[in-house]
Every structure is written in C-alpha cells, then in structure tokens.
Write a protein that holds these residues in place. Sequence first.
Motif, PDB file in Angstrom:
ATOM      1  N   GLN A  35       0.815  -1.247   0.184  1.00 14.27           N
ATOM      2  CA  GLN A  35       0.095   0.107  -0.306  1.00 14.27           C
ATOM      3  C   GLN A  35       0.686   1.326  -0.443  1.00 14.27           C
ATOM      4  OE1 GLN A  35      -3.781   0.058   2.332  1.00 14.27           O
ATOM      5  NE2 GLN A  35      -3.523  -1.775   2.652  1.00 14.27           N
ATOM      6  N   GLN A  36       2.028   1.412  -0.249  1.00 11.94           N
ATOM      7  CA  GLN A  36       3.113   1.899  -0.138  1.00 11.94           C
ATOM      8  C   GLN A  36       3.098   3.370   0.559  1.00 11.94           C
ATOM      9  OE1 GLN A  36       1.187   3.807  -4.130  1.00 11.94           O
ATOM     10  NE2 GLN A  36       3.414   3.027  -5.320  1.00 11.94           N
ATOM     11  N   VAL A  37       3.184   2.676   2.155  1.00 16.92           N
ATOM     12  CA  VAL A  37       3.546   2.902   3.341  1.00 16.92           C
ATOM     13  C   VAL A  37       4.550   3.230   3.946  1.00 16.92           C
ATOM     14  CG1 VAL A  37       2.947   2.800   5.885  1.00 16.92           C
ATOM     15  CG2 VAL A  37       0.927   2.089   3.890  1.00 16.92           C
ATOM     16  N   SER A  38       4.914   4.622   4.010  1.00 17.47           N
ATOM     17  CA  SER A  38       5.829   5.276   4.725  1.00 17.47           C
ATOM     18  C   SER A  38       6.561   4.686   6.155  1.00 17.47           C
ATOM     19  CB  SER A  38       6.624   6.207   4.337  1.00 17.47           C
ATOM     20  OG  SER A  38       7.008   6.511   2.556  1.00 17.47           O
ATOM     21  N   ILE A  39       5.889   4.806   7.165  1.00  8.22           N
ATOM     22  CA  ILE A  39       5.836   4.475   8.873  1.00  8.22           C
ATOM     23  C   ILE A  39       4.806   3.738   9.122  1.00  8.22           C
ATOM     24  CG2 ILE A  39       6.211   5.663  11.086  1.00  8.22           C
ATOM     25  CD1 ILE A  39       6.740   8.362   9.552  1.00  8.22           C
ATOM     26  N   LEU A  40       5.168   2.635   9.854  1.00  5.99           N
ATOM     27  CA  LEU A  40       4.043   1.932  10.096  1.00  5.99           C
ATOM     28  C   LEU A  40       4.919   1.279  11.450  1.00  5.99           C
ATOM     29  CD1 LEU A  40       2.172  -0.832   9.853  1.00  5.99           C
ATOM     30  CD2 LEU A  40       4.012  -2.880   9.386  1.00  5.99           C
ATOM     31  N   CYS A  41       3.528   1.191  12.168  1.00  6.67           N
ATOM     32  CA  CYS A  41       3.840   1.510  14.004  1.00  6.67           C
ATOM     33  C   CYS A  41       2.942  -0.407  13.895  1.00  6.67           C
ATOM     34  CB  CYS A  41       2.529   2.646  14.905  1.00  6.67           C
ATOM     35  SG  CYS A  41       3.445   2.886  16.594  1.00  6.67           S
ATOM     36  N   SER A  68      14.355 -13.145  16.667  1.00 11.53           N
ATOM     37  CA  SER A  68      13.851 -12.578  15.651  1.00 11.53           C
ATOM     38  C   SER A  68      13.959 -11.172  15.135  1.00 11.53           C
ATOM     39  CB  SER A  68      11.755 -13.203  16.497  1.00 11.53           C
ATOM     40  OG  SER A  68      11.398 -14.482  17.165  1.00 11.53           O
ATOM     41  N   LEU A  69      14.320 -10.086  16.147  1.00 15.54           N
ATOM     42  CA  LEU A  69      14.340  -8.923  15.381  1.00 15.54           C
ATOM     43  C   LEU A  69      15.286  -9.124  13.914  1.00 15.54           C
ATOM     44  CD1 LEU A  69      14.028  -5.588  15.508  1.00 15.54           C
ATOM     45  CD2 LEU A  69      15.439  -5.405  17.644  1.00 15.54           C
ATOM     46  N   LEU A  70      16.038 -10.052  14.646  1.00 18.08           N
ATOM     47  CA  LEU A  70      17.111  -9.303  13.766  1.00 18.08           C
ATOM     48  C   LEU A  70      16.435 -10.409  12.078  1.00 18.08           C
ATOM     49  CD1 LEU A  70      20.522 -10.423  15.051  1.00 18.08           C
ATOM     50  CD2 LEU A  70      19.401  -8.378  14.498  1.00 18.08           C
ATOM     51  N   GLU A  71      15.651 -11.603  12.094  1.00 23.10           N
ATOM     52  CA  GLU A  71      14.618 -11.612  11.373  1.00 23.10           C
ATOM     53  C   GLU A  71      14.194 -10.706  10.138  1.00 23.10           C
ATOM     54  OE1 GLU A  71      13.708 -15.334  12.689  1.00 23.10           O
ATOM     55  OE2 GLU A  71      15.592 -16.077  13.021  1.00 23.10           O
ATOM     56  N   ILE A  72      13.238 -10.109  11.272  1.00 26.59           N
ATOM     57  CA  ILE A  72      12.668  -9.135  10.875  1.00 26.59           C
ATOM     58  C   ILE A  72      13.273  -8.263   9.916  1.00 26.59           C
ATOM     59  CG2 ILE A  72      10.555  -7.389  11.233  1.00 26.59           C
ATOM     60  CD1 ILE A  72      10.335  -9.487  13.808  1.00 26.59           C
ATOM     61  N   VAL A  73      14.323  -7.997  10.803  1.00 26.76           N
ATOM     62  CA  VAL A  73      14.459  -6.175   9.567  1.00 26.76           C
ATOM     63  C   VAL A  73      15.257  -6.137   8.099  1.00 26.76           C
ATOM     64  CG1 VAL A  73      17.019  -5.091   9.579  1.00 26.76           C
ATOM     65  CG2 VAL A  73      16.191  -6.106  11.572  1.00 26.76           C
ATOM     66  N   PRO A  74      15.689  -7.290   8.017  1.00 26.12           N
ATOM     67  CA  PRO A  74      15.779  -7.540   6.217  1.00 26.12           C
ATOM     68  C   PRO A  74      13.897  -7.369   5.832  1.00 26.12           C
ATOM     69  CG  PRO A  74      16.772  -9.319   6.966  1.00 26.12           C
ATOM     70  CD  PRO A  74      16.025  -8.779   8.459  1.00 26.12           C
ATOM     71  N   HIS A  75      13.646  -7.584   6.038  1.00 24.20           N
ATOM     72  CA  HIS A  75      12.056  -7.415   5.163  1.00 24.20           C
ATOM     73  C   HIS A  75      11.766  -5.467   5.474  1.00 24.20           C
ATOM     74  CE1 HIS A  75      11.294 -11.736   5.005  1.00 24.20           C
ATOM     75  NE2 HIS A  75      11.828 -11.662   5.634  1.00 24.20           N
ATOM     76  N   THR A  76      12.616  -4.784   5.650  1.00 23.89           N
ATOM     77  CA  THR A  76      11.938  -3.673   6.219  1.00 23.89           C
ATOM     78  C   THR A  76      12.134  -2.946   4.661  1.00 23.89           C
ATOM     79  OG1 THR A  76      13.769  -2.717   7.210  1.00 23.89           O
ATOM     80  CG2 THR A  76      11.687  -4.028   8.651  1.00 23.89           C
ATOM     81  N   ASP A  77      12.571  -3.185   3.854  1.00 23.00           N
ATOM     82  CA  ASP A  77      13.448  -2.009   2.383  1.00 23.00           C
ATOM     83  C   ASP A  77      12.729  -1.468   2.145  1.00 23.00           C
ATOM     84  OD1 ASP A  77      12.379  -4.544   1.928  1.00 23.00           O
ATOM     85  OD2 ASP A  77      12.791  -3.641  -0.260  1.00 23.00           O
ATOM     86  N   GLY A  78      13.133  -0.510   2.174  1.00 21.51           N
ATOM     87  CA  GLY A  78      11.844   0.926   1.570  1.00 21.51           C
ATOM     88  C   GLY A  78      10.804   1.149   2.747  1.00 21.51           C
ATOM     89  N   ILE A  79      10.552   0.994   4.160  1.00 27.01           N
ATOM     90  CA  ILE A  79      10.045   1.268   5.175  1.00 27.01           C
ATOM     91  C   ILE A  79      10.535   1.512   6.417  1.00 27.01           C
ATOM     92  CG2 ILE A  79       9.189  -1.244   5.653  1.00 27.01           C
ATOM     93  CD1 ILE A  79       6.356   0.095   5.380  1.00 27.01           C
ATOM     94  N   ILE A  80       9.837   2.659   6.716  1.00 31.62           N
ATOM     95  CA  ILE A  80      10.032   2.439   8.395  1.00 31.62           C
ATOM     96  C   ILE A  80       9.127   1.753   9.619  1.00 31.62           C
ATOM     97  CG2 ILE A  80      10.119   3.999  10.038  1.00 31.62           C
ATOM     98  CD1 ILE A  80      11.102   6.159   7.957  1.00 31.62           C
ATOM     99  N   VAL A  81       9.213   1.133  10.126  1.00 31.98           N
ATOM    100  CA  VAL A  81       8.787  -0.113  10.705  1.00 31.98           C
ATOM    101  C   VAL A  81       9.236   0.756  12.696  1.00 31.98           C
ATOM    102  CG1 VAL A  81       8.207  -2.198  11.457  1.00 31.98           C
ATOM    103  CG2 VAL A  81       7.974  -1.286   8.915  1.00 31.98           C
TER     104      VAL A  81
END
Length: 674
Positions: A35-41, A68-81
């Motif tokens: 959905q082309q979101v820039s910031i996700l909380c 788990s955090l380190l495994e999530i990080v690679p999925h955050t390309d192009g977005i702030i989470v």
Amino acid sequence: MKLIKVAAGVVNQIPMAWEHNRRTIIDAIDEAKRQQVSILCLPELCITGYGCEDMFFSHDVMEQAKQSLLEIVPHTDGIIVAVSLPLRLANNRTYDTACLIANKRILGFVCKQVLANNGIHYETRWFQPWTPGVRDEIQIGEFSYPVGDLVFDVSGVRIGFEICEDAWIAGRPGRNLYERGVDIILNPSASHFAFYKSHVRERFVIDGSRAFGASYIYCNLLGNESGRAIFDGDSMIASNGQLLVSGPRFSYADHLIVTAVIDVDDTRLSQAQNRVNLAALSPNLRVPAQFDFPPVKPVVQKAELEYWEKDSHLKEEEFARAVALALFDYLRKSRSQGFVLSLSGGADSSAIASLVYLMIRLAEESIGLEAFKKKLGYIKAIQNKKTSGEICEVLLTTIYQGTENSSKDTYDSAESLSKSIHATFYNININGLVETYTRLIEEQLGRQLSWKTDDVALQNIQARVRAPSVWMLANIRNSLLLSTSNRSEASVGYATMDGDTAGSISPIAGIDKHFLRGWLRWLESEGVGGTIKIAGLKNVNGLQPTAELRPPDQKQTDEEDLMPYDVLNGIEKFAIRDKLSPKEVMQNIEVVFEGQYDRDKLYVSVERFFRLWGRNQWKRERYAPSFHLDDENVDPKTWCRFPILNSGFEKELAELKEYVEGKEGGGRRGRIGF
C-alpha cells in the motif's frame, strides 16, 4: 506540503510463538509496502507476545526475541517500521521497548517510561521503568544501538514514542516530545479490552495530536493472546486534533493495517503557532543515511464509526464481539476440536451457546467461512462444510441432563435454541444417578436424606452428577468444556463446585446476570450489528431464572434464593468495585432503588451479599479461566484479590444493623447512580 503515508498495524500474537509472531509481523510489513506506506507502527511486545508472564525472566526468551528482530529487519526495505520487544541491558534489568527500523537498519530502541501495574497488568514484576532523558547503548550481534529516551530524525522528520501506559497519565511523555519538536508520535500498545474503553483511547489520541502539534499513530494488539485478556485491535491515526481514520475492531484476521496521509508541514505550523522555539530544542538522534519519503497525493479523510458503534447498545455489541473472538482464539490456540456445553435451557448456558454461534457468524462476516476453516485447518470435520450452521453442528455439542425436578419448559428452551443455531443436541436423564449416590450415602448414615434437613446437599448432588457425563463428552470429542457460571453467582457463591463450575474455560464469569438477561432479549429481537439475531432464544427469554434443583412444588427461583438480580448487581458495584462498607452500600442502594423495593428487602439483600461474599472466596479461587471485560471483575488471579479466611464483615454488619434500626444518628444519605 510534506505529505507522508503512515499506517497503524494490528497483529494477533501468541506468547513465545516465535514463528507465528514473526510471520504475522512480516505479513503486516509486506501489506504496508504493497500500500506504499512509509511509516508503519506495530503493537507493544508484538515479537514475544504481551502475555509471557514470568517467562519474561527467562534469558532464552530475551535471546529469542533479539533473534526474531534480526530476522524481521531484512523485510523492511523501503519502509520505516516500529516493532516491540523486551530487552535486557548490561545492568541485568529488563525493559519494555519499541525498536525503530528504517530501510533494513535498526535505528535504536525507545524504553517505556510508565508501567501498567493495576488489575490485570503486572508490568513492574518483569520490567523497569525508563528514566526520562537518559540514554544508553546495547549490543546486538556485531553492532551497538542507542537505547532509552530517544527522538529519531529521519530525513528531517522527527519521530517519537509513547508506549501504551505512557499516554494514560497526566504528565505523559508526549509533553517532552512536543518540546523536542516531534512531527509524529507512535504509540504501540497492548491495551486490554474493557467496555467503552475505545472511546477513552480515541480521546487521548486526538487530544495528544492537538496538544503536541503532531500526527499520532496508535495501534493495539488483537484477539485472545494468552487466555484471559482480550485485545480489540483498536487502531487510530490523528493529526492536529482531528481523527483521520480508525480501523475495525474485533477482527478475525491475523493482521490488518489502517492507513492515512499526514501533512508534516501542517503540524509544524501548529507547533510554531504555539510558540515552540525550534532552535532551542534538545538534540535528536539523527540518522546519517537519508530515507526517501515517496510523494503521495493529499487525501480527504474522515474517520467512520462502524454501524454497531453508532448504535445505542454499544455494550451489548462489544460483549458479543469480544467474547466471541476470545472463544475463537482460545479454541484454535489450544488446538481443541470444538466446545461441549451442558445446556440447561436457562439464561447462562443459553448465552454461552449463543456466543459460540456468534463466533462462527462474526468470523464469516470478518474474514469469510473459507478463511475461518483455514484457520481451523486441524479440525478436519469442518473442512467440507458450506454454511455456518453446518460448522456449528460440528464445533458445538450441547447436552440436556434432566432430573425429576427439571421442567418441560427448560427442555423445550434448550432444544429449540440448539436447533435454531444448528448445534448438536443430546438429551439424557440423570435421575437414576442422583438416586444411586443418594442411596449410597443414606446407607452409610443409616437414615434417609430429606429436603428439610439436607437441602443444599440434595441440590448440589444433582449439579455434580451432571459433570462426569459432560466431561466424558468433552474428552471423547477432544473439546473444551464450557463452564456456565456468571459473575453474580461468583460473587455470592451461588454455584456448585465441580458442577456448573466444571469446565476448561468460563466465558461469562466476568459479566453479571442482570446484564446477561437483557443481552439475551436484545440478541433475540435486535441482534448483533442489527442483523445477526437468534430466534431460538424466545423460550429462554420467557423463563424466570431457576436452578431447578428442588422439587417442582417448591417453585424455586434464583431471585428468591438470593435477591433481585438488579439489586445484587448494584450492591456488587458499590461493595466490590468501590470498596464501600455495608452501611455505605445500604445508604447508596436506598437512593438507587427508592420506590422499587422496600427498605427491609434492601437491608436483607445487603446483609446477605456481604455474608456470602466473605465465605465464598475459595470458590472464586477455583473458577475456570475467564475473560476480563470491565473493572467489576471478581477474578482473584487478575483483578480482585480477597482473603480466603476473613472476618466475614462481623463488625461492619453490626454497624449496618444499627443504621437500619435507627440506633445511629445522621439519617439517610447516599449518591445516585453506580
């Protein structure tokens, strides 16, 4: 205008279910990127689950969370989470933190400053509150990251956090964030459900965005995560005092996001007009690498309440949706095959049967029957079913267990309801079992038992004899046995231990009988969302509540055994919620029920309530797990602790008697409403 598309995400998690939790987080991130979101909380402690209890002391849980955090990080390309997890620092203290990640890079960890430590929450047992203004570092893998009271400057956009309870206090951290010139405040929360609580959250989200001249993103956990607490999946985005959007509550999805476009320049103008000296702001944590906020079009947005939230019966709707969702999560997370219920035809068991049916219908409304069946993929028997009725026949087994004291009216009530919701219905007569137990004891005592001398024992044996057969059905079907006691009964001990209290879970132990009777009438006539009605409740709604344990000629009713249920509910509120003395309760009850009941009736009711409450704490300690619904809860494990051995209010009841008999000066007084 500097426009940014932001999102509040909700996820349905399970304590320490590392793969499941990681998958729902990644799925939410992927959906936000689509959905082309820039910031996700995302919500508080979403990596571990909020309800890990004393497993937060475990070193392994801390390490698994970081992995788990380190495994999530690679999925955050192009977005702030923003994701949340517990962290144990070098001082060997554990903190409840939110981690901000931008474009596959961890920026730092913000620690919760205000810990929830009332009622259902016990955060100070596991976590330390963070001191405002303090900053530290933590090493994870090869790198060190800032941790503490941080504000992030990402490509000129300033982002800060309030974590759940932080926003519920008067001197909330948002004030400090305002002084540091934040543009966006993120609030990841694990806020348990209670009636009308969403309105309170909405108020602090809107007021926070107005007072702090910022955009405010709030997200909550979803579902029955760990047994007792229900999370409604509330999500809201506000800016400059305007609610832009709010998401649906009580969803059956594993994740969902709600988006809005915010204008950073607009909130900055608001701060400037409030005379914030931006040049004197305390330093923020600046991120050297630039983050590209893609251009978005301005959107005219208006938050819309769902149909049922506009309705005047909000409590009835919330009760139906919250408990139905909790039952669904309890079923699938325990990997049980369904539910078994001893259906007496009375209000309590009929309400529970209705809630199981609503579980299926509301899931169908939320995610569709195919997705519902997929979530229960381990239950093979429902996979070829096409309708909610066919599924209910598999998932809910009811059994009517009559004695010579049971009436045709209650049998007809149980049968008609089961047919109406398509539940499997069995009917057995347990009179022979009752007589067998009675004869065995009579032989040992050398005398016959009678209603004149052995009333309670003869009542209770009927209720207890029902338990083995219904447990047997539950075992055969590998299903959850549903206990049928309500909160009013729990307060005064009007329940047979190992009888109607027998079960794996007690769905209505958090709600009073007075409300429950009205809810059943509403469900028959108006229905959930104005559409899901249960016509089969007609018979039960025409009955006077009765245990049917005494001979029919005694015309037993619950309210004759106890007191009127509306009076019991009023006394309970004043006595247990408000902690008033018997005399003070009487003074208030006299005002509330003036003209409805005579004074002697009210006095007897107050005196009886306190005596029964004082002697029956041991029963409340043994109730099956129940769902938390409001601040009138009497569950000793999560909300209302009371000594098993106590005075029985002897002195206080003596003072009540003096007041009623007029031996004490001062006259009547009280406050209206409860």
